[in-house]
Design a protein around this motif. Structure first.
Motif, mmCIF file in Angstrom:
data_model
loop_
_atom_site.group_PDB
_atom_site.id
_atom_site.type_symbol
_atom_site.label_atom_id
_atom_site.label_comp_id
_atom_site.label_asym_id
_atom_site.label_seq_id
_atom_site.Cartn_x
_atom_site.Cartn_y
_atom_site.Cartn_z
ATOM 1 N N ASP A 62 34.740 55.740 26.931
ATOM 2 C CA ASP A 62 36.105 55.381 26.531
ATOM 3 C C ASP A 62 36.752 56.393 25.590
ATOM 4 O O ASP A 62 37.950 56.316 25.316
ATOM 5 N N GLU A 114 36.140 53.401 32.987
ATOM 6 C CA GLU A 114 35.956 53.189 31.548
ATOM 7 C C GLU A 114 37.263 53.172 30.767
ATOM 8 O O GLU A 114 37.289 52.655 29.643
ATOM 9 N N ASN A 115 38.337 53.714 31.326
ATOM 10 C CA ASN A 115 39.535 53.918 30.520
ATOM 11 C C ASN A 115 40.821 53.308 31.057
ATOM 12 O O ASN A 115 41.784 53.156 30.315
ATOM 13 N N GLU A 128 41.286 42.277 35.957
ATOM 14 C CA GLU A 128 42.575 42.845 35.533
ATOM 15 C C GLU A 128 42.777 44.240 36.091
ATOM 16 O O GLU A 128 43.883 44.594 36.515
ATOM 17 N N GLN A 129 41.729 45.039 36.097
ATOM 18 C CA GLN A 129 41.831 46.372 36.688
ATOM 19 C C GLN A 129 42.112 46.293 38.182
ATOM 20 O O GLN A 129 42.974 47.003 38.703
ATOM 21 N N ASP A 171 43.474 50.519 32.384
ATOM 22 C CA ASP A 171 43.756 49.097 32.210
ATOM 23 C C ASP A 171 44.975 48.729 33.045
ATOM 24 O O ASP A 171 45.360 49.485 33.948
ATOM 25 N N GLU A 172 45.594 47.584 32.742
ATOM 26 C CA GLU A 172 46.706 47.118 33.566
ATOM 27 C C GLU A 172 47.892 48.063 33.567
ATOM 28 O O GLU A 172 48.759 47.978 34.432
ATOM 29 N N ARG A 173 47.937 49.003 32.628
ATOM 30 C CA ARG A 173 49.025 49.986 32.593
ATOM 31 C C ARG A 173 48.810 51.116 33.600
ATOM 32 O O ARG A 173 49.709 51.909 33.847
ATOM 33 N N HIS A 174 47.610 51.201 34.153
ATOM 34 C CA HIS A 174 47.243 52.339 34.993
ATOM 35 C C HIS A 174 47.022 51.942 36.445
ATOM 36 O O HIS A 174 46.151 52.486 37.135
ATOM 37 N N SER A 195 36.991 45.220 36.124
ATOM 38 C CA SER A 195 37.425 43.877 35.735
ATOM 39 C C SER A 195 38.459 43.363 36.730
ATOM 40 O O SER A 195 39.067 44.134 37.478
#
Length: 229
Positions: free
Chosen positions: A67, A97-98, A135-136, A100-103, A133
């Motif tokens: 991360d 690893e890095n 979410e991912q 999230d929902e923004r990506h 996850s």
């Protein structure tokens, strides 16, 4: 001084890209410097060197930082599109690893690599789909265009439910095309535990070597855990 040591190691890699042993030693030392506080942003110099001999080393360093690589997440789309398979492979680990929902677009790019011509890259996509996850997965699925991969991604997300589609997983493992089997294997691996490995055993018998080897590896780990109890 950390900064000076890190800078010297970057210069060494840039100056001797053809010397594999030297680059390997320098990369390991640079990784230690990065963990000790040398700013990860400095890896952009390696990522943008323009030398294809250096790019695999730079991407490997990012993947090993877990991360800590987050400040360079915007570099990853270009890495996922690289013609160099080891770069694509390691870039997937950076996303896991890095991102999230923004990506969502970056995660969608990984999902589309389920069609990659290289089996090692497809193996890494399978690992991503298994470990990511919900979410991912949801963020990636939302950014996929209509079509097979989007449908499979949305189906995979639904398996994180109290009543997963166990029969559907088996059907997709036995009768699906390679991409369908890959997503089904991710579902099987995600649901497998020490008491129930039936779906993963199905995945271990499919035609695609990357799926078989991934499933067999997961089965071995589960069995080792049982033996250690």
């Amino acid at each position: 001084m950390q900064t000076q040591a890190g800078e010297d190691l970057i210069e060494r890699i840039l100056a001797h890209p053809a010397d594999g042993d030297l680059v390997g030693l320098a990369a390991n030392d640079l990784l230690s410097e990065l963990y000790a506080g040398f700013p990860v942003e400095n890896l952009a110099r390696l990522l943008h060197s323009g030398d294809d001999r250096i790019l695999p080393t730079a991407t490997w360093l990012l993947s090993e930082l877990v991360d800590l690589a987050a400040p360079l997440i915007d570099e990853v789309p270009a890495l996922l599109s690289s013609p160099i398979r080891t770069v694509r492979y390691d870039a997937i680990a950076v996303v896991l690893e890095n991102a999230d929902e923004r990506h969502g677009p970056i995660i969608a790019q990984v999902m589309n690599l389920s069609r990659d011509p290289d089996s090692a890259v497809r193996w890494k996509v399978l690992e991503f789909l298994t470990e990511a996850s919900v979410e991912q997965l949801e963020a990636g699925a939302a950014c996929l265009p209509s079509g097979q991969v989007k449908e499979l991604a949305e189906w995979l997300i639904l398996q994180d439910d109290e009543e997963p589609d166990l029969n559907g997983i088996v059907i997709r493992l036995e009768a699906g095309d390679p991409v369908t089997r890959l997503f089904a294997a991710a579902a099987a691996a995600s649901l497998a535990d020490k008491e129930n490995t039936n779906l993963l055993e199905h995945a271990a018998m499919v035609e695609e070597e990357e799926i078989r080897s991934f499933a067999q590896e997961r089965l071995s780990k589960l069995r080792e855990n049982v033996a250690d109890r």
